[in-house]
Design an enzyme around this catalytic site. Structure first.
Site, PDB file in Angstrom:
ATOM      1  CD  GLU A   1      13.908   1.118   8.962  1.00  0.00           C
ATOM      2  OE1 GLU A   1      14.398   2.210   9.349  1.00  0.00           O
ATOM      3  OE2 GLU A   1      14.521   0.048   9.029  1.00  0.00           O
TER       4      GLU A   1
ATOM      5  CD  GLU B   1      10.052  12.722  11.936  1.00  0.00           C
ATOM      6  OE1 GLU B   1       8.932  12.233  12.064  1.00  0.00           O
ATOM      7  OE2 GLU B   1      10.996  12.147  11.365  1.00  0.00           O
TER       8      GLU B   1
ATOM      9  CB  CYS C   1      13.202   9.047   8.326  1.00  0.00           C
ATOM     10  SG  CYS C   1      14.238   8.121   7.194  1.00  0.00           S
TER      11      CYS C   1
ATOM     12  CE  LYS D   1      -1.740   2.815   3.093  1.00  0.00           C
ATOM     13  NZ  LYS D   1      -1.749   4.059   2.312  1.00  0.00           N
TER      14      LYS D   1
ATOM     15  N   GLY E   1       7.110   4.943   8.276  1.00  0.00           N
ATOM     16  CA  GLY E   1       6.207   6.083   8.466  1.00  0.00           C
ATOM     17  C   GLY E   1       6.414   6.685   9.835  1.00  0.00           C
ATOM     18  CB  SER E   2       4.339   9.040  11.721  1.00  0.00           C
ATOM     19  OG  SER E   2       3.116   8.344  11.721  1.00  0.00           O
ATOM     20  CB  THR E   3       6.937   7.459  16.162  1.00  0.00           C
ATOM     21  OG1 THR E   3       8.283   7.482  15.651  1.00  0.00           O
ATOM     22  CG2 THR E   3       6.926   6.745  17.492  1.00  0.00           C
TER      23      THR E   3
ATOM     24  N   GLY F   1       3.154   3.814  13.551  1.00  0.00           N
ATOM     25  CA  GLY F   1       3.889   2.582  13.874  1.00  0.00           C
ATOM     26  C   GLY F   1       3.322   1.910  15.117  1.00  0.00           C
TER      27      GLY F   1
HETATM   28  P1  NAP Z   1       2.353   8.144   8.244  1.00  0.00           P
HETATM   29  O1  NAP Z   1       1.266   9.118   8.390  1.00  0.00           O
HETATM   30  O2  NAP Z   1       2.726   7.307   9.377  1.00  0.00           O
HETATM   31  O3  NAP Z   1       1.950   7.251   6.973  1.00  0.00           O
HETATM   32  C1  NAP Z   1       2.760   6.215   6.497  1.00  0.00           C
HETATM   33  C2  NAP Z   1       1.888   5.168   5.842  1.00  0.00           C
HETATM   34  O4  NAP Z   1       1.034   4.568   6.825  1.00  0.00           O
HETATM   35  C3  NAP Z   1       0.973   5.709   4.759  1.00  0.00           C
HETATM   36  O5  NAP Z   1       0.875   4.786   3.723  1.00  0.00           O
HETATM   37  C4  NAP Z   1      -0.340   5.848   5.519  1.00  0.00           C
HETATM   38  O6  NAP Z   1      -1.474   5.862   4.695  1.00  0.00           O
HETATM   39  C5  NAP Z   1      -0.316   4.628   6.383  1.00  0.00           C
HETATM   40  N1  NAP Z   1      -1.218   4.691   7.541  1.00  0.00           N
HETATM   41  C6  NAP Z   1      -1.796   5.781   8.115  1.00  0.00           C
HETATM   42  N2  NAP Z   1      -2.566   5.412   9.166  1.00  0.00           N
HETATM   43  C7  NAP Z   1      -2.474   4.061   9.254  1.00  0.00           C
HETATM   44  C8  NAP Z   1      -3.046   3.084  10.148  1.00  0.00           C
HETATM   45  N3  NAP Z   1      -3.842   3.422  11.157  1.00  0.00           N
HETATM   46  N4  NAP Z   1      -2.709   1.792   9.959  1.00  0.00           N
HETATM   47  C9  NAP Z   1      -1.893   1.419   8.957  1.00  0.00           C
HETATM   48  N5  NAP Z   1      -1.348   2.292   8.080  1.00  0.00           N
HETATM   49  C10 NAP Z   1      -1.630   3.599   8.227  1.00  0.00           C
HETATM   50  O7  NAP Z   1       3.701   8.822   7.804  1.00  0.00           O
HETATM   51  P2  NAP Z   1       3.893   9.928   6.721  1.00  0.00           P
HETATM   52  O8  NAP Z   1       3.355  11.191   7.263  1.00  0.00           O
HETATM   53  O9  NAP Z   1       3.357   9.441   5.429  1.00  0.00           O
HETATM   54  O10 NAP Z   1       5.496   9.933   6.594  1.00  0.00           O
HETATM   55  C11 NAP Z   1       6.314  10.660   7.422  1.00  0.00           C
HETATM   56  C12 NAP Z   1       6.921   9.823   8.524  1.00  0.00           C
HETATM   57  O11 NAP Z   1       7.651   8.711   7.990  1.00  0.00           O
HETATM   58  C13 NAP Z   1       7.929  10.582   9.342  1.00  0.00           C
HETATM   59  O12 NAP Z   1       7.715  10.382  10.695  1.00  0.00           O
HETATM   60  C14 NAP Z   1       9.269   9.996   8.914  1.00  0.00           C
HETATM   61  O13 NAP Z   1      10.281  10.137   9.861  1.00  0.00           O
HETATM   62  C15 NAP Z   1       8.923   8.606   8.633  1.00  0.00           C
HETATM   63  N6  NAP Z   1       9.912   7.972   7.742  1.00  0.00           N
HETATM   64  C16 NAP Z   1      10.794   7.085   8.287  1.00  0.00           C
HETATM   65  C17 NAP Z   1      11.761   6.491   7.497  1.00  0.00           C
HETATM   66  C18 NAP Z   1      12.747   5.509   8.077  1.00  0.00           C
HETATM   67  O14 NAP Z   1      13.390   4.790   7.309  1.00  0.00           O
HETATM   68  N7  NAP Z   1      12.917   5.419   9.376  1.00  0.00           N
HETATM   69  C19 NAP Z   1      11.834   6.810   6.148  1.00  0.00           C
HETATM   70  C20 NAP Z   1      10.921   7.730   5.623  1.00  0.00           C
HETATM   71  C21 NAP Z   1       9.959   8.295   6.449  1.00  0.00           C
HETATM   72  P3  NAP Z   1      -2.070   7.280   4.182  1.00  0.00           P
HETATM   73  O15 NAP Z   1      -1.134   7.726   3.148  1.00  0.00           O
HETATM   74  O16 NAP Z   1      -3.386   6.968   3.654  1.00  0.00           O
HETATM   75  O17 NAP Z   1      -2.108   8.192   5.378  1.00  0.00           O
END
Ligand code: NAP
Ligand code: MG
Length: 504
Positions: free
Chosen positions: A271, A402, A305, A196, A249-251, A254
Site C-alpha cells: 500500500e 507526492e 496516502c 515493525k 509506506g512510500s513507493t 516498497g
Molecule cells: P517509508 O519511509 O516507506 O516507511 C514505512 C515503513 O518502512 C517504516 O516502518 C520504515 O521504517 C520502513 N522501512 C524504511 N526503509 C525500509 C527498508 N529498506 N526495508 C524495509 N522497511 C523499511 O514511509 P513513511 O515515510 O513512513 O510513510 C509515508 C508513505 O506511506 C507515503 O508515501 C504514503 O503515501 C504511504 N502510505 C500509504 C498508505 C496506503 O494505504 N496506500 C497508507 C499510509 C501511508 P523506519 O520508520 O525506520 O523508516
C-alpha cells in the site's frame, strides 16, 4: 470537541517514561540492539520516550515464535475461538481508546478529536468486521473430472489456508489504523505476525500489543519488534522464515522490499503513495464540494496516502471555486493536537517539514500562483499552514510527486474535452484514490469509470469502510486491503482431487 483532554494524563506520561520492550513469544523482552529510538512529539519537539531497537537476532526469535504458534495451538484453534479473541481485542481497544488516542496524538501530532473519533472508534469496528470472517472462510466443491482417466468418479474441493508467518511493516502517519489494518485480517485468516512499527511512532504499537496479550492470544501469534527500516524492516523483507510481507509506506521503500523479498519469492502486498485527483464540475454542489475538497487534501496535515492533492476544476467556475477553497483552507486551524479547536496538527518531523517547504518554494519559482497559506510559523513544532496553489501545470513537480503535506495543486479543465482532462488526471505514476463532484449522473459514472485508481468517490472523497476494498493501481501498490479481498490477501488455496474409484 468539548470534554476532551487538553493535556496528556499522568498515566500516559508514566507509560511513555517507562522502559520499553519487545514482545516475542508472549513475553516482553529487552531489545538486543544498542541503537536508540528517540520518540519526538512533533508539536513540541520534545523527546517523549526512548527505547532501544530490536536486533536481527530478536527478529529471528520473533519469526521462530510465529512459526511455532502456527504449528501449535493457534494453528489448531477452531475459527470460532479465533473470532472470540478478536472480538475481545475490539472491546479492549474501545476500553483503552483514551490511551490509544493520546499516544497517537503525542507521537504523530494529529488532533486528539481525530485520534479518538476517527481512529479509535473506527479501528475496533475493523477488528469486529474481520472477526466475523473467521467462521466464514470456506473453499469450494468443484464438479471437476481430472483428465487422467484412472477413474470416472471424483471429489474435487479447495481448502483456504493461512499463508503463514506475516511480516508487517507500517508507516507513522496513522498509527492506530495501520496496525489494525495489518493485524485484524491476518489473525482472522489464521496467520501469525511479526510487526515493525515506524521508528517515529512505536508507542501506540506497544499499548496495542498489551491489549493483544490481555485478550489472550496464544504466545507467538503476534510479535512486536520496534526497530529501524534499514535493519529490521529490511530483515523482515529478506527473512526466509517469513511467508508474506505486508507493507504500507512510500513507493521507494516498497520497491526496495520487492527486491529484498525476491530471493525466496515470498508474497508481498504493498500500500504505497498517491497523488489523487479531485474533479469538480461546474454543476457540483459547491457548498459541499469546496470544504470537502479542502478536507480531502488537508486531512491529517496532508500526510495521508489517499489525499486529494490534485484538484481539477471546470474553467467556468474556477475563479469562484478557488476563492471558496481559500475560505475553506482558512478553517483548518493548525496547532497542537491537544489544543481545543485544532483541525490539523504539525508534520511528523523537521525533515518532512523541510521537504514540504521545498515543494512550496519550487512551486513558487515555477510560476504556480500561491493563493493561500504555505507559511511556516516561527515557533516550536513542525507546523505549516495549508497551502493552495492555482495555475499548476502538469509538468510541475507539485503536479506529479507526492508531497505528504497540506499542499493543494489546482488545475483547470474545459467541459468539452474530457479526453484531455482524463489524460491529465491519469498522467502520474500513482493510482490510489480520487473523486468526482457533479450532479450529472452519467458524467459522474463515466469519469469514475475512467479514473485509473483503486477507488473513486462520487460526491465524496476517500469514503473508506471495513467492507470496501482499498488499494492502489500503478505505483500505488499491489493488492487490496479492507473487505473480503483484504482477508484473501492472507489466505492461499489448495485444491484436493480425490479419486473415488471406478463405478462398481
Ligand atoms: P517509508 O519511509 O516507506 O516507511 C514505512 C515503513 O518502512 C517504516 O516502518 C520504515 O521504517 C520502513 N522501512 C524504511 N526503509 C525500509 C527498508 N529498506 N526495508 C524495509 N522497511 C523499511 O514511509 P513513511 O515515510 O513512513 O510513510 C509515508 C508513505 O506511506 C507515503 O508515501 C504514503 O503515501 C504511504 N502510505 C500509504 C498508505 C496506503 O494505504 N496506500 C497508507 C499510509 C501511508 P523506519 O520508520 O525506520 O523508516
Ligand atoms: Mg521513513
Amino acid at each position: 470537541m468539548s470534554g476532551l483532554l487538553t493535556e496528556p494524563t499522568a498515566e500516559i506520561l508514566a507509560f511513555m517514561a517507562r522502559s520499553h520492550r519487545l514482545f516475542i513469544d508472549g513475553i516482553w523482552v529487552d531489545p538486543g540492539s544498542d541503537r536508540l529510538i528517540e520518540v519526538e512529539n512533533p508539536a513540541t519537539e520534545e523527546t517523549i520516550a526512548q527505547l532501544h531497537a530490536a536486533s536481527l537476532a530478536d527478529l529471528d526469535r520473533a519469526v521462530a515464535a510465529a512459526r511455532a504458534a502456527l504449528d501449535g495451538p493457534w494453528g489448531r484453534m477452531p475459527p470460532a475461538m479465533r473470532a472470540k479473541l478478536l472480538y475481545r481485542l475490539a472491546d479492549l481497544m474501545e476500553a483503552a481508546a483514551l490511551d490509544l488516542g493520546q499516544l497517537s496524538t503525542l507521537e504523530n501530532g494529529m488532533p486528539l478529536w481525530m485520534s479518538m473519533d476517527k481512529l479509535a472508534a473506527f479501528c475496533p469496528e475493523l477488528v469486529r468486521y474481520y472477526a466475523g470472517w473467521c467462521t466464514k472462510i470456506a473453499g469450494d466443491t468443484l464438479s471437476a473430472v481430472p483428465i487422467r482417466g484412472e477413474s470416472d468418479d471424483w471429489l474435487v474441493y479447495t481448502l483456504r489456508q493461512p499463508i503463514g508467518v506475516v511480516g508487517a511493516i507500517i508507516p507513522w502517519n496513522a498509527p492506530a489504523s495501520m496496525i489494525t489494518l495489518k493485524a485484524a485480517p491476518a489473525l482472522a485468516a489464521g496467520c501469525t505476525m511479526v510487526l515493525k512499527p515506524a521508528e517515529m511512532t512505536p508507542l501506540l504499537a506497544i499499548r496495542f500489543t498489551e491489549l493483544i496479550e490481555e485478550a489472550g492470544f496464544p504466545a507467538g501469534v503476534f510479535n512486536l519488534v520496534q526497530g529501524y527500516g534499514d535493519d529490521i524492516g529490511d530483515g523482515i523483507a529478506r527473512h526466509p522464515g517469513i511467508d508474506k510481507v505486508a507493507f504500507t509506506g512510500s513507493t521507494a521503500v516498497g520497491k526496495a522490499i520487492v527486491r529484498a523479498a525476491a530471493d525466496d519469492l515470498k508474497r508481498v502486498s504493498l500500500e504505497l503513495g498517491g497523488k489523487s485527483p479531485v474533479i469538480v464540475c461546474a454543476d457540483a454542489d459547491l457548498d459541499v464540494a469546496a470544504p470537502s475538497a479542502a478536507a480531502a487534501c488537508f486531512f491529517l496535515s496532508g500526510q495521508n496516502c489517499m489525499a486529494g492533492t490534485r484538484l481539477f476544476v471546470e474553467e467556468s467556475i474556477a475563479e469562484e471555486f478557488e476563492e471558496r477553497l481559500v475560505a475553506a483552507a482558512k478553517t483548518f486551524v493548525v496547532g497542537d493536537g491537544f489544543a481545543p479547536g485544532t483541525m490539523i496538527g504539525p508534520l511528523i518531523s523537521a525533515k518532512q517539514l523541510a521537504r514540504v517547504k521545498s515543494f512550496i518554494d519550487e512551486a513558487d519559482n515555477a510560476g504556480a500562483r500561491r493563493v493561500f497559506g504555505g507559511n511556516i510559523p516561527d515557533q516550536k513544532g513542525h507546523f505549516v499552514a495549508p497551502a493552495v496553489f492555482a495555475d499548476v501545470t502538469p509538468d510541475m513537480r507539485l503536479a506529479q510527486e507526492e508531497v505528504f503535506g497540506p499542499v493543494l495543486a489546482v488545475q483547470r479543465f474545459r467541459q468539452d474535452n474530457e479526453g484531455e482532462l482524463l489524460a491529465r488526471v491519469n498522467g502520474t505514476t500513482y493510482g490510489l484514490s480520487g473523486s468526482v463532484w457533479t450532479r450529472d449522473i452519467s458524467r459522474a459514472l463515466r469519469l469514475a469509470k475512467h479514473v485509473d485508481s483503486g477507488q473513486v468517490g462520487v460526491n465524496a472523497h476517500a469514503a473508506v469502510s471495513p467492507e470496501t476494498p482499498f488499494g492502489g493501481n500503478k505505483q500505488s501498490g499491489w493488492g487490496r486491503e479492507f473487505g473480503r479481498e483484504g482477508l484473501d490477501a492472507y489466505l492461499k488455496t489448495k485444491a484436493v482431487s480425490v479419486n473415488l474409484g471406478p463405478h462398481l
